[in-house]
Design an enzyme around this catalytic site. Sequence first.
Site, PDB file in Angstrom:
ATOM      1  N   SER A  63       0.830  -1.211   0.000  1.00  0.00           N
ATOM      2  CA  SER A  63       0.000   0.000   0.000  1.00  0.00           C
ATOM      3  C   SER A  63       0.868   1.266   0.000  1.00  0.00           C
ATOM      4  O   SER A  63       0.369   2.357  -0.225  1.00  0.00           O
ATOM      5  CB  SER A  63      -0.962   0.008   1.191  1.00  0.00           C
ATOM      6  OG  SER A  63      -0.253   0.009   2.409  1.00  0.00           O
ATOM      7  N   HIS A  64       2.171   1.138   0.287  1.00  0.00           N
ATOM      8  CA  HIS A  64       3.036   2.318   0.344  1.00  0.00           C
ATOM      9  C   HIS A  64       4.310   2.141  -0.478  1.00  0.00           C
ATOM     10  O   HIS A  64       5.340   2.717  -0.157  1.00  0.00           O
ATOM     11  CB  HIS A  64       3.307   2.699   1.806  1.00  0.00           C
ATOM     12  CG  HIS A  64       2.080   3.271   2.444  1.00  0.00           C
ATOM     13  ND1 HIS A  64       1.060   2.469   2.910  1.00  0.00           N
ATOM     14  CD2 HIS A  64       1.672   4.546   2.602  1.00  0.00           C
ATOM     15  CE1 HIS A  64       0.084   3.240   3.354  1.00  0.00           C
ATOM     16  NE2 HIS A  64       0.424   4.497   3.190  1.00  0.00           N
ATOM     17  N   ARG A  68       1.910   4.198  -4.580  1.00  0.00           N
ATOM     18  CA  ARG A  68       1.819   5.621  -4.212  1.00  0.00           C
ATOM     19  C   ARG A  68       2.061   6.561  -5.389  1.00  0.00           C
ATOM     20  O   ARG A  68       1.743   7.754  -5.313  1.00  0.00           O
ATOM     21  CB  ARG A  68       2.798   5.930  -3.081  1.00  0.00           C
ATOM     22  CG  ARG A  68       2.346   5.388  -1.758  1.00  0.00           C
ATOM     23  CD  ARG A  68       1.130   6.131  -1.227  1.00  0.00           C
ATOM     24  NE  ARG A  68       0.251   5.217  -0.507  1.00  0.00           N
ATOM     25  CZ  ARG A  68      -0.962   5.536  -0.062  1.00  0.00           C
ATOM     26  NH1 ARG A  68      -1.451   6.741  -0.258  1.00  0.00           N
ATOM     27  NH2 ARG A  68      -1.691   4.642   0.555  1.00  0.00           N
ATOM     28  N   HIS A 136       2.029  14.208   2.620  1.00  0.00           N
ATOM     29  CA  HIS A 136       2.574  12.986   3.207  1.00  0.00           C
ATOM     30  C   HIS A 136       1.920  11.780   2.577  1.00  0.00           C
ATOM     31  O   HIS A 136       0.719  11.638   2.594  1.00  0.00           O
ATOM     32  CB  HIS A 136       2.344  12.984   4.721  1.00  0.00           C
ATOM     33  CG  HIS A 136       3.346  12.151   5.437  1.00  0.00           C
ATOM     34  ND1 HIS A 136       3.371  10.784   5.329  1.00  0.00           N
ATOM     35  CD2 HIS A 136       4.382  12.496   6.223  1.00  0.00           C
ATOM     36  CE1 HIS A 136       4.386  10.322   6.027  1.00  0.00           C
ATOM     37  NE2 HIS A 136       5.024  11.333   6.587  1.00  0.00           N
ATOM     38  N   GLU A 204      -4.617   0.290   1.697  1.00  0.00           N
ATOM     39  CA  GLU A 204      -4.909  -1.152   1.644  1.00  0.00           C
ATOM     40  C   GLU A 204      -6.352  -1.368   1.199  1.00  0.00           C
ATOM     41  O   GLU A 204      -6.648  -2.257   0.401  1.00  0.00           O
ATOM     42  CB  GLU A 204      -4.673  -1.751   3.048  1.00  0.00           C
ATOM     43  CG  GLU A 204      -4.580  -3.250   3.108  1.00  0.00           C
ATOM     44  CD  GLU A 204      -3.392  -3.822   2.311  1.00  0.00           C
ATOM     45  OE1 GLU A 204      -3.609  -4.844   1.646  1.00  0.00           O
ATOM     46  OE2 GLU A 204      -2.303  -3.231   2.339  1.00  0.00           O
ATOM     47  N   ARG A 321       5.216 -13.264  16.945  1.00  0.00           N
ATOM     48  CA  ARG A 321       6.194 -12.560  16.132  1.00  0.00           C
ATOM     49  C   ARG A 321       6.288 -11.092  16.502  1.00  0.00           C
ATOM     50  O   ARG A 321       5.317 -10.480  16.956  1.00  0.00           O
ATOM     51  CB  ARG A 321       5.885 -12.768  14.639  1.00  0.00           C
ATOM     52  CG  ARG A 321       4.942 -11.800  14.005  1.00  0.00           C
ATOM     53  CD  ARG A 321       5.263 -11.801  12.501  1.00  0.00           C
ATOM     54  NE  ARG A 321       4.199 -11.284  11.682  1.00  0.00           N
ATOM     55  CZ  ARG A 321       4.193 -10.027  11.230  1.00  0.00           C
ATOM     56  NH1 ARG A 321       5.123  -9.165  11.609  1.00  0.00           N
ATOM     57  NH2 ARG A 321       3.224  -9.634  10.430  1.00  0.00           N
ATOM     58  N   SER A 324       7.433  -6.019  12.277  1.00  0.00           N
ATOM     59  CA  SER A 324       8.522  -5.796  11.308  1.00  0.00           C
ATOM     60  C   SER A 324       9.269  -7.066  10.923  1.00  0.00           C
ATOM     61  O   SER A 324      10.058  -7.039   9.974  1.00  0.00           O
ATOM     62  CB  SER A 324       9.529  -4.716  11.750  1.00  0.00           C
ATOM     63  OG  SER A 324       8.900  -3.467  11.751  1.00  0.00           O
ATOM     64  N   ARG A 327       8.441  -7.888   7.482  1.00  0.00           N
ATOM     65  CA  ARG A 327       9.054  -6.909   6.588  1.00  0.00           C
ATOM     66  C   ARG A 327      10.543  -7.219   6.363  1.00  0.00           C
ATOM     67  O   ARG A 327      11.042  -7.155   5.238  1.00  0.00           O
ATOM     68  CB  ARG A 327       8.892  -5.532   7.219  1.00  0.00           C
ATOM     69  CG  ARG A 327       8.555  -4.439   6.284  1.00  0.00           C
ATOM     70  CD  ARG A 327       8.015  -3.211   6.978  1.00  0.00           C
ATOM     71  NE  ARG A 327       8.625  -2.824   8.226  1.00  0.00           N
ATOM     72  CZ  ARG A 327       9.847  -2.324   8.374  1.00  0.00           C
ATOM     73  NH1 ARG A 327      10.617  -2.135   7.342  1.00  0.00           N
ATOM     74  NH2 ARG A 327      10.299  -1.989   9.578  1.00  0.00           N
TER      75      ARG A 327
HETATM   76  P1  NDP Z   1      -0.955  -3.310   9.600  1.00  0.00           P
HETATM   77  O1  NDP Z   1      -2.322  -3.374  10.182  1.00  0.00           O
HETATM   78  O2  NDP Z   1      -0.455  -4.476   8.840  1.00  0.00           O
HETATM   79  O3  NDP Z   1       0.045  -3.017  10.817  1.00  0.00           O
HETATM   80  C1  NDP Z   1       1.354  -2.799  10.531  1.00  0.00           C
HETATM   81  C2  NDP Z   1       2.259  -3.025  11.738  1.00  0.00           C
HETATM   82  O4  NDP Z   1       1.838  -4.119  12.543  1.00  0.00           O
HETATM   83  C3  NDP Z   1       3.631  -3.392  11.210  1.00  0.00           C
HETATM   84  O5  NDP Z   1       4.592  -2.958  12.128  1.00  0.00           O
HETATM   85  C4  NDP Z   1       3.494  -4.908  11.128  1.00  0.00           C
HETATM   86  O6  NDP Z   1       4.726  -5.583  11.016  1.00  0.00           O
HETATM   87  C5  NDP Z   1       2.779  -5.199  12.412  1.00  0.00           C
HETATM   88  N1  NDP Z   1       2.060  -6.471  12.363  1.00  0.00           N
HETATM   89  C6  NDP Z   1       1.120  -6.850  11.465  1.00  0.00           C
HETATM   90  N2  NDP Z   1       0.676  -8.091  11.746  1.00  0.00           N
HETATM   91  C7  NDP Z   1       1.345  -8.498  12.852  1.00  0.00           C
HETATM   92  C8  NDP Z   1       1.343  -9.697  13.636  1.00  0.00           C
HETATM   93  N3  NDP Z   1       0.543 -10.704  13.344  1.00  0.00           N
HETATM   94  N4  NDP Z   1       2.167  -9.770  14.691  1.00  0.00           N
HETATM   95  C9  NDP Z   1       2.998  -8.745  15.014  1.00  0.00           C
HETATM   96  N5  NDP Z   1       3.033  -7.594  14.309  1.00  0.00           N
HETATM   97  C10 NDP Z   1       2.231  -7.470  13.246  1.00  0.00           C
HETATM   98  O7  NDP Z   1      -0.733  -2.052   8.636  1.00  0.00           O
HETATM   99  P2  NDP Z   1      -1.528  -0.673   8.506  1.00  0.00           P
HETATM  100  O8  NDP Z   1      -2.451  -0.830   7.385  1.00  0.00           O
HETATM  101  O9  NDP Z   1      -2.046  -0.226   9.820  1.00  0.00           O
HETATM  102  O10 NDP Z   1      -0.325   0.319   8.078  1.00  0.00           O
HETATM  103  C11 NDP Z   1       0.448   0.035   6.933  1.00  0.00           C
HETATM  104  C12 NDP Z   1       1.345   1.199   6.610  1.00  0.00           C
HETATM  105  O11 NDP Z   1       0.584   2.300   6.185  1.00  0.00           O
HETATM  106  C13 NDP Z   1       2.227   1.731   7.741  1.00  0.00           C
HETATM  107  O12 NDP Z   1       3.569   1.631   7.317  1.00  0.00           O
HETATM  108  C14 NDP Z   1       1.812   3.173   7.913  1.00  0.00           C
HETATM  109  O13 NDP Z   1       2.876   4.083   8.198  1.00  0.00           O
HETATM  110  C15 NDP Z   1       1.232   3.489   6.562  1.00  0.00           C
HETATM  111  N6  NDP Z   1       0.278   4.592   6.653  1.00  0.00           N
HETATM  112  C16 NDP Z   1       0.690   5.839   6.304  1.00  0.00           C
HETATM  113  C17 NDP Z   1      -0.185   6.910   6.412  1.00  0.00           C
HETATM  114  C18 NDP Z   1       0.243   8.311   6.123  1.00  0.00           C
HETATM  115  O14 NDP Z   1      -0.532   9.219   6.366  1.00  0.00           O
HETATM  116  N7  NDP Z   1       1.420   8.562   5.643  1.00  0.00           N
HETATM  117  C19 NDP Z   1      -1.566   6.717   6.860  1.00  0.00           C
HETATM  118  C20 NDP Z   1      -1.868   5.359   7.248  1.00  0.00           C
HETATM  119  C21 NDP Z   1      -0.977   4.340   7.126  1.00  0.00           C
HETATM  120  P3  NDP Z   1       5.119  -6.200   9.560  1.00  0.00           P
HETATM  121  O15 NDP Z   1       5.333  -5.013   8.676  1.00  0.00           O
HETATM  122  O16 NDP Z   1       6.346  -7.008   9.797  1.00  0.00           O
HETATM  123  O17 NDP Z   1       3.953  -7.042   9.119  1.00  0.00           O
HETATM  124  O1  PYC Z   2      -2.946   4.525   3.368  1.00  0.00           O
HETATM  125  O2  PYC Z   2      -4.172   5.623   4.816  1.00  0.00           O
HETATM  126  C1  PYC Z   2      -3.259   5.565   3.979  1.00  0.00           C
HETATM  127  C2  PYC Z   2      -2.464   6.776   3.697  1.00  0.00           C
HETATM  128  C3  PYC Z   2      -2.833   8.073   3.859  1.00  0.00           C
HETATM  129  C4  PYC Z   2      -1.763   8.840   3.459  1.00  0.00           C
HETATM  130  C5  PYC Z   2      -0.784   8.011   3.061  1.00  0.00           C
HETATM  131  N1  PYC Z   2      -1.232   6.758   3.219  1.00  0.00           N
END
Ligand code: NDP
Ligand code: PYC
Length: 354
Positions: A63-64, A68, A136, A204, A321, A324, A327
Amino acid sequence: MTLLSGAYVYEYQVRSMSDTVHLSLDEVQALALRVLRHHGIIEAQVQAMARVMTAGERDHCHSHGLFRLLTCSQSLREGKVARDALPTVEHRSPALVAVDAQCNFSPLAFELGSELLIEKTRSVGLGALVINNCLHFSALWPEVERLTQAGLCALIMTPSHACVAPAGGKHAVFGTNPIAFGWPRANAHPYVFDFATSAIARGEIDLYRRSGRTLPEGWGIDEHGAPCTDAATVLQRGAMLTFGGYKGSALATMIELMAGPLLGDLTSAESVAIDGRPGGAPRHGELILAFDPRFFSGRDPPTDQASAEALLQAISGQGARLPSERRYAARAHSIAHGVDIAAALHRDILALLD
Ligand code: NDP
Ligand code: PYC
Protein backbone atom coordinates in the site's frame (compact mmCIF):
# COMPACT_ATOMS: atom_id res chain seq x y z
CA MET A 1 6.22 -18.11 -2.16
CA THR A 2 7.64 -18.96 1.28
CA LEU A 3 10.03 -16.62 3.03
CA LEU A 4 12.33 -17.89 5.74
CA SER A 5 13.72 -15.61 8.43
CA GLY A 6 15.33 -17.12 11.53
CA ALA A 7 12.72 -19.22 13.27
CA TYR A 8 9.88 -17.66 11.31
CA VAL A 9 8.21 -18.79 8.15
CA TYR A 10 5.85 -16.45 6.34
CA GLU A 11 3.53 -17.50 3.61
CA TYR A 12 2.74 -15.11 0.78
CA GLN A 13 -0.12 -15.33 -1.63
CA VAL A 14 1.05 -17.04 -4.82
CA ARG A 15 -0.05 -15.20 -7.96
CA SER A 16 -0.17 -16.71 -11.39
CA MET A 17 2.69 -15.54 -13.63
CA SER A 18 0.30 -13.68 -15.91
CA ASP A 19 -1.13 -11.21 -13.40
CA THR A 20 2.20 -10.01 -12.06
CA VAL A 21 5.27 -8.33 -13.47
CA HIS A 22 8.67 -9.25 -12.07
CA LEU A 23 11.08 -6.37 -11.40
CA SER A 24 14.50 -6.10 -9.80
CA LEU A 25 14.79 -3.45 -7.10
CA ASP A 26 16.84 -1.34 -9.51
CA GLU A 27 13.97 -1.55 -12.00
CA VAL A 28 11.48 -0.56 -9.28
CA GLN A 29 13.56 2.49 -8.45
CA ALA A 30 14.09 3.35 -12.14
CA LEU A 31 10.32 3.20 -12.74
CA ALA A 32 9.62 5.48 -9.78
CA LEU A 33 12.34 7.93 -10.90
CA ARG A 34 10.98 7.99 -14.43
CA VAL A 35 7.40 8.74 -13.42
CA LEU A 36 8.37 11.33 -10.83
CA ARG A 37 10.73 13.12 -13.25
CA HIS A 38 7.99 13.04 -15.88
CA HIS A 39 5.87 15.07 -13.44
CA GLY A 40 8.53 17.78 -13.23
CA ILE A 41 9.33 17.43 -9.54
CA ILE A 42 12.62 18.92 -8.35
CA GLU A 43 15.39 16.29 -8.64
CA ALA A 44 16.35 16.11 -4.92
CA GLN A 45 12.70 15.36 -4.12
CA VAL A 46 12.44 12.82 -6.93
CA GLN A 47 15.39 10.93 -5.47
CA ALA A 48 14.01 11.04 -1.90
CA MET A 49 10.52 9.89 -3.00
CA ALA A 50 11.88 7.08 -5.18
CA ARG A 51 13.97 5.80 -2.25
CA VAL A 52 10.89 5.63 0.00
CA MET A 53 8.68 3.98 -2.64
CA THR A 54 11.36 1.43 -3.53
CA ALA A 55 11.80 0.59 0.15
CA GLY A 56 8.02 0.06 0.46
CA GLU A 57 7.95 -2.29 -2.52
CA ARG A 58 11.10 -4.08 -1.30
CA ASP A 59 9.58 -4.74 2.14
CA HIS A 60 6.26 -5.90 0.62
CA CYS A 61 4.38 -2.92 2.05
CA HIS A 62 2.34 -2.78 -1.12
CA SER A 63 0.00 0.00 0.00
CA HIS A 64 3.04 2.32 0.34
CA GLY A 65 5.30 1.19 -2.48
CA LEU A 66 4.92 1.93 -6.20
CA PHE A 67 1.15 2.17 -5.69
CA ARG A 68 1.82 5.62 -4.21
CA LEU A 69 2.80 6.89 -7.65
CA LEU A 70 -0.93 6.90 -8.44
CA THR A 71 -1.96 9.02 -5.44
CA CYS A 72 1.02 11.36 -5.77
CA SER A 73 0.25 11.80 -9.49
CA GLN A 74 -3.34 12.69 -8.62
CA SER A 75 -2.13 15.43 -6.27
CA LEU A 76 0.29 16.68 -8.93
CA ARG A 77 -2.34 16.68 -11.68
CA GLU A 78 -4.74 18.59 -9.43
CA GLY A 79 -2.11 21.29 -8.84
CA LYS A 80 -1.79 20.54 -5.10
CA VAL A 81 2.00 20.23 -5.08
CA ALA A 82 4.68 22.92 -5.26
CA ARG A 83 6.83 20.58 -7.34
CA ASP A 84 9.92 22.76 -7.46
CA ALA A 85 9.86 24.02 -3.86
CA LEU A 86 12.81 23.17 -1.60
CA PRO A 87 12.17 22.68 2.13
CA THR A 88 13.49 25.30 4.53
CA VAL A 89 15.24 24.13 7.70
CA GLU A 90 15.14 26.17 10.93
CA HIS A 91 17.04 25.53 14.20
CA ARG A 92 14.17 26.53 16.44
CA SER A 93 15.71 25.59 19.81
CA PRO A 94 18.58 23.44 21.10
CA ALA A 95 16.27 20.42 20.82
CA LEU A 96 13.90 21.33 18.03
CA VAL A 97 14.33 21.44 14.25
CA ALA A 98 11.47 22.80 12.16
CA VAL A 99 11.27 22.08 8.44
CA ASP A 100 8.74 23.75 6.17
CA ALA A 101 8.14 21.46 3.21
CA GLN A 102 6.62 24.39 1.29
CA CYS A 103 3.74 22.26 -0.05
CA ASN A 104 6.06 19.73 -1.61
CA PHE A 105 6.15 16.05 -0.54
CA SER A 106 7.52 14.95 2.84
CA PRO A 107 10.51 12.67 2.04
CA LEU A 108 12.99 15.46 1.22
CA ALA A 109 11.85 17.47 4.25
CA PHE A 110 12.52 14.43 6.44
CA GLU A 111 15.90 13.73 4.86
CA LEU A 112 17.07 17.31 5.37
CA GLY A 113 15.64 17.70 8.88
CA SER A 114 16.64 14.32 10.28
CA GLU A 115 20.39 14.98 10.02
CA LEU A 116 20.04 17.98 12.31
CA LEU A 117 17.58 16.12 14.54
CA ILE A 118 20.15 13.37 15.11
CA GLU A 119 22.83 15.93 15.93
CA LYS A 120 20.59 17.75 18.41
CA THR A 121 19.33 14.56 20.06
CA ARG A 122 22.88 13.33 20.60
CA SER A 123 23.71 16.64 22.17
CA VAL A 124 20.70 17.19 24.48
CA GLY A 125 19.17 13.70 24.83
CA LEU A 126 15.68 14.40 23.49
CA GLY A 127 15.00 15.96 20.10
CA ALA A 128 12.02 16.88 17.98
CA LEU A 129 11.64 17.41 14.27
CA VAL A 130 8.55 19.33 13.24
CA ILE A 131 7.61 19.15 9.57
CA ASN A 132 4.97 21.58 8.31
CA ASN A 133 3.13 21.98 5.01
CA CYS A 134 4.11 18.60 3.62
CA LEU A 135 2.18 16.27 1.37
CA HIS A 136 2.57 12.99 3.21
CA PHE A 137 2.16 9.72 1.35
CA SER A 138 4.69 7.29 2.79
CA ALA A 139 4.99 4.64 5.47
CA LEU A 140 6.69 5.89 8.63
CA TRP A 141 9.07 2.99 9.20
CA PRO A 142 11.76 4.25 6.74
CA GLU A 143 11.96 7.37 8.92
CA VAL A 144 12.00 5.35 12.15
CA GLU A 145 14.79 3.17 10.76
CA ARG A 146 16.90 6.21 9.87
CA LEU A 147 16.81 7.20 13.56
CA THR A 148 17.40 3.71 14.98
CA GLN A 149 20.41 3.40 12.63
CA ALA A 150 21.80 6.39 14.53
CA GLY A 151 21.28 4.53 17.84
CA LEU A 152 18.19 6.56 18.80
CA CYS A 153 14.68 5.55 19.86
CA ALA A 154 12.00 7.14 17.73
CA LEU A 155 8.32 7.97 17.93
CA ILE A 156 6.61 9.41 14.84
CA MET A 157 3.04 10.41 14.06
CA THR A 158 1.09 12.26 11.41
CA PRO A 159 -2.57 12.92 10.54
CA SER A 160 -3.84 12.40 7.00
CA HIS A 161 -7.16 13.06 5.24
CA ALA A 162 -10.35 12.66 7.32
CA CYS A 163 -11.89 9.31 6.34
CA VAL A 164 -12.20 7.53 9.71
CA ALA A 165 -15.18 7.77 12.08
CA PRO A 166 -14.62 8.02 15.85
CA ALA A 167 -15.72 5.01 17.93
CA GLY A 168 -19.46 5.40 18.52
CA GLY A 169 -19.84 7.88 15.63
CA LYS A 170 -20.53 7.50 11.94
CA HIS A 171 -18.91 10.43 10.14
CA ALA A 172 -15.25 10.80 9.24
CA VAL A 173 -13.23 13.01 11.58
CA PHE A 174 -9.80 11.40 11.77
CA GLY A 175 -7.31 10.50 9.13
CA THR A 176 -5.83 7.03 9.11
CA ASN A 177 -3.23 8.66 11.40
CA PRO A 178 -0.22 6.34 11.57
CA ILE A 179 2.03 6.03 14.60
CA ALA A 180 5.42 4.35 14.54
CA PHE A 181 8.00 3.48 17.16
CA GLY A 182 11.56 2.24 16.88
CA TRP A 183 14.03 0.79 19.37
CA PRO A 184 17.65 0.24 18.26
CA ARG A 185 19.23 -3.16 18.96
CA ALA A 186 22.94 -3.93 18.90
CA ASN A 187 22.93 -7.21 17.00
CA ALA A 188 19.53 -7.40 15.34
CA HIS A 189 17.16 -5.39 13.23
CA PRO A 190 15.54 -2.66 15.34
CA TYR A 191 12.22 -3.33 17.03
CA VAL A 192 9.80 -1.27 14.90
CA PHE A 193 6.06 -1.04 14.75
CA ASP A 194 4.26 1.23 12.32
CA PHE A 195 0.50 1.14 11.87
CA ALA A 196 -2.50 3.23 11.03
CA THR A 197 -4.85 3.97 13.96
CA SER A 198 -7.66 3.02 11.58
CA ALA A 199 -8.31 -0.73 11.33
CA ILE A 200 -6.08 -0.70 8.25
CA ALA A 201 -4.44 1.89 5.99
CA ARG A 202 -6.73 3.53 3.44
CA GLY A 203 -4.26 2.47 0.75
CA GLU A 204 -4.91 -1.15 1.64
CA ILE A 205 -8.67 -0.65 1.25
CA ASP A 206 -7.97 0.88 -2.15
CA LEU A 207 -5.99 -2.24 -3.08
CA TYR A 208 -9.02 -4.35 -2.04
CA ARG A 209 -11.19 -2.17 -4.29
CA ARG A 210 -8.82 -2.51 -7.23
CA SER A 211 -8.76 -6.30 -6.94
CA GLY A 212 -12.52 -6.64 -6.26
CA ARG A 213 -12.05 -8.27 -2.86
CA THR A 214 -14.56 -7.98 -0.01
CA LEU A 215 -13.30 -6.19 3.10
CA PRO A 216 -13.09 -8.01 6.42
CA GLU A 217 -15.79 -6.99 8.93
CA GLY A 218 -14.85 -4.15 11.23
CA TRP A 219 -12.90 -2.02 8.74
CA GLY A 220 -15.66 0.24 7.52
CA ILE A 221 -19.22 1.52 7.57
CA ASP A 222 -21.58 2.83 4.91
CA GLU A 223 -23.09 6.32 4.74
CA HIS A 224 -25.75 5.32 7.33
CA GLY A 225 -23.19 4.02 9.82
CA ALA A 226 -24.02 0.36 9.12
CA PRO A 227 -21.17 -2.19 8.90
CA CYS A 228 -19.96 -2.39 5.31
CA THR A 229 -17.55 -4.72 3.51
CA ASP A 230 -17.66 -3.06 0.09
CA ALA A 231 -14.40 -1.17 -0.40
CA ALA A 232 -15.77 1.38 -2.89
CA THR A 233 -18.71 2.27 -0.61
CA VAL A 234 -16.46 2.69 2.41
CA LEU A 235 -14.05 4.89 0.43
CA GLN A 236 -16.58 6.98 -1.47
CA ARG A 237 -19.65 7.35 0.77
CA GLY A 238 -19.03 5.73 4.14
CA ALA A 239 -16.13 5.87 6.57
CA MET A 240 -13.37 3.70 7.90
CA LEU A 241 -13.24 2.55 11.54
CA THR A 242 -10.47 2.89 14.10
CA PHE A 243 -8.63 -0.19 15.37
CA GLY A 244 -9.44 -1.24 18.95
CA GLY A 245 -12.67 0.77 19.26
CA TYR A 246 -12.42 3.69 21.67
CA LYS A 247 -8.71 3.04 22.28
CA GLY A 248 -7.79 3.55 18.63
CA SER A 249 -10.14 6.52 18.57
CA ALA A 250 -8.27 8.14 21.49
CA LEU A 251 -4.89 7.48 19.88
CA ALA A 252 -6.13 8.96 16.61
CA THR A 253 -7.28 12.05 18.56
CA MET A 254 -3.88 12.38 20.20
CA ILE A 255 -2.19 12.25 16.78
CA GLU A 256 -4.55 14.93 15.42
CA LEU A 257 -3.64 17.19 18.36
CA MET A 258 0.10 16.47 18.60
CA ALA A 259 0.82 16.60 14.86
CA GLY A 260 -1.87 19.18 14.03
CA PRO A 261 -2.61 22.14 16.33
CA LEU A 262 0.54 21.58 18.46
CA LEU A 263 2.62 22.20 15.32
CA GLY A 264 0.38 24.99 14.04
CA ASP A 265 -0.70 22.72 11.22
CA LEU A 266 -3.87 21.14 9.86
CA THR A 267 -6.07 18.43 11.31
CA SER A 268 -7.17 15.66 8.96
CA ALA A 269 -10.59 17.31 8.56
CA GLU A 270 -8.94 20.64 7.67
CA SER A 271 -6.58 18.88 5.25
CA VAL A 272 -9.42 17.19 3.39
CA ALA A 273 -11.41 20.43 3.36
CA ILE A 274 -8.67 22.32 1.51
CA ASP A 275 -7.90 19.37 -0.75
CA GLY A 276 -11.49 18.85 -1.85
CA ARG A 277 -11.68 15.08 -1.45
CA PRO A 278 -9.69 12.15 -0.06
CA GLY A 279 -7.64 10.26 -2.62
CA GLY A 280 -4.54 12.35 -3.22
CA ALA A 281 -1.74 12.86 -0.73
CA PRO A 282 -2.96 14.85 2.31
CA ARG A 283 -1.24 18.11 3.28
CA HIS A 284 -0.43 18.72 6.94
CA GLY A 285 2.34 18.35 9.54
CA GLU A 286 4.35 15.55 11.07
CA LEU A 287 5.92 15.14 14.51
CA ILE A 288 9.15 13.16 14.89
CA LEU A 289 10.56 12.59 18.37
CA ALA A 290 13.98 11.08 19.02
CA PHE A 291 15.49 9.86 22.30
CA ASP A 292 19.17 9.15 22.93
CA PRO A 293 19.26 6.14 25.32
CA ARG A 294 22.59 7.31 26.74
CA PHE A 295 20.82 10.18 28.52
CA PHE A 296 17.74 8.53 29.98
CA SER A 297 18.31 5.75 32.51
CA GLY A 298 21.41 7.15 34.13
CA ARG A 299 22.68 3.56 34.18
CA ASP A 300 25.09 1.49 32.19
CA PRO A 301 23.63 1.24 28.62
CA PRO A 302 24.63 -2.47 28.16
CA THR A 303 22.55 -3.41 31.26
CA ASP A 304 19.55 -1.64 29.77
CA GLN A 305 20.10 -3.32 26.42
CA ALA A 306 20.20 -6.73 28.12
CA SER A 307 16.90 -6.05 29.83
CA ALA A 308 15.33 -4.89 26.55
CA GLU A 309 16.62 -8.01 24.78
CA ALA A 310 15.12 -10.22 27.53
CA LEU A 311 11.73 -8.57 26.94
CA LEU A 312 11.86 -9.07 23.17
CA GLN A 313 13.08 -12.65 23.63
CA ALA A 314 10.14 -13.31 25.99
CA ILE A 315 7.84 -12.33 23.12
CA SER A 316 9.50 -14.09 20.22
CA GLY A 317 10.66 -17.03 22.36
CA GLN A 318 7.07 -18.24 22.70
CA GLY A 319 6.41 -18.10 18.95
CA ALA A 320 4.75 -14.69 18.88
CA ARG A 321 6.19 -12.56 16.13
CA LEU A 322 7.66 -9.14 16.58
CA PRO A 323 6.29 -6.38 14.36
CA SER A 324 8.52 -5.80 11.31
CA GLU A 325 9.77 -9.42 11.23
CA ARG A 326 7.63 -10.05 8.14
CA ARG A 327 9.05 -6.91 6.59
CA TYR A 328 12.67 -7.81 7.29
CA ALA A 329 12.12 -11.27 5.80
CA ALA A 330 10.49 -9.72 2.73
CA ARG A 331 13.42 -7.31 2.43
CA ALA A 332 15.98 -10.13 2.37
CA HIS A 333 13.93 -11.97 -0.23
CA SER A 334 13.46 -8.91 -2.47
CA ILE A 335 17.15 -8.00 -2.36
CA ALA A 336 18.01 -11.51 -3.54
CA HIS A 337 15.17 -12.09 -6.01
CA GLY A 338 13.41 -8.82 -6.86
CA VAL A 339 9.66 -8.29 -6.50
CA ASP A 340 6.41 -9.15 -8.26
CA ILE A 341 3.95 -6.32 -8.73
CA ALA A 342 0.39 -6.63 -9.95
CA ALA A 343 0.27 -6.31 -13.75
CA ALA A 344 -2.73 -3.95 -13.54
CA LEU A 345 -0.81 -1.64 -11.22
CA HIS A 346 2.21 -1.76 -13.53
CA ARG A 347 -0.03 -0.79 -16.47
CA ASP A 348 -1.61 2.07 -14.52
CA ILE A 349 1.82 3.36 -13.54
CA LEU A 350 3.08 3.27 -17.13
CA ALA A 351 -0.06 5.15 -18.17
CA LEU A 352 1.09 8.01 -15.92
CA LEU A 353 3.83 8.61 -18.49
CA ASP A 354 1.31 9.35 -21.28
P1 NDP B 1 -0.96 -3.31 9.60
O1 NDP B 1 -2.32 -3.37 10.18
O2 NDP B 1 -0.45 -4.48 8.84
O3 NDP B 1 0.05 -3.02 10.82
C1 NDP B 1 1.35 -2.80 10.53
C2 NDP B 1 2.26 -3.03 11.74
O4 NDP B 1 1.84 -4.12 12.54
C3 NDP B 1 3.63 -3.39 11.21
O5 NDP B 1 4.59 -2.96 12.13
C4 NDP B 1 3.49 -4.91 11.13
O6 NDP B 1 4.73 -5.58 11.02
C5 NDP B 1 2.78 -5.20 12.41
N1 NDP B 1 2.06 -6.47 12.36
C6 NDP B 1 1.12 -6.85 11.46
N2 NDP B 1 0.68 -8.09 11.75
C7 NDP B 1 1.35 -8.50 12.85
C8 NDP B 1 1.34 -9.70 13.64
N3 NDP B 1 0.54 -10.70 13.34
N4 NDP B 1 2.17 -9.77 14.69
C9 NDP B 1 3.00 -8.75 15.01
N5 NDP B 1 3.03 -7.59 14.31
C10 NDP B 1 2.23 -7.47 13.25
O7 NDP B 1 -0.73 -2.05 8.64
P2 NDP B 1 -1.53 -0.67 8.51
O8 NDP B 1 -2.45 -0.83 7.38
O9 NDP B 1 -2.05 -0.23 9.82
O10 NDP B 1 -0.33 0.32 8.08
C11 NDP B 1 0.45 0.03 6.93
C12 NDP B 1 1.35 1.20 6.61
O11 NDP B 1 0.58 2.30 6.18
C13 NDP B 1 2.23 1.73 7.74
O12 NDP B 1 3.57 1.63 7.32
C14 NDP B 1 1.81 3.17 7.91
O13 NDP B 1 2.88 4.08 8.20
C15 NDP B 1 1.23 3.49 6.56
N6 NDP B 1 0.28 4.59 6.65
C16 NDP B 1 0.69 5.84 6.30
C17 NDP B 1 -0.18 6.91 6.41
C18 NDP B 1 0.24 8.31 6.12
O14 NDP B 1 -0.53 9.22 6.37
N7 NDP B 1 1.42 8.56 5.64
C19 NDP B 1 -1.57 6.72 6.86
C20 NDP B 1 -1.87 5.36 7.25
C21 NDP B 1 -0.98 4.34 7.13
P3 NDP B 1 5.12 -6.20 9.56
O15 NDP B 1 5.33 -5.01 8.68
O16 NDP B 1 6.35 -7.01 9.80
O17 NDP B 1 3.95 -7.04 9.12
O1 PYC C 1 -2.95 4.53 3.37
O2 PYC C 1 -4.17 5.62 4.82
C1 PYC C 1 -3.26 5.57 3.98
C2 PYC C 1 -2.46 6.78 3.70
C3 PYC C 1 -2.83 8.07 3.86
C4 PYC C 1 -1.76 8.84 3.46
C5 PYC C 1 -0.78 8.01 3.06
N1 PYC C 1 -1.23 6.76 3.22
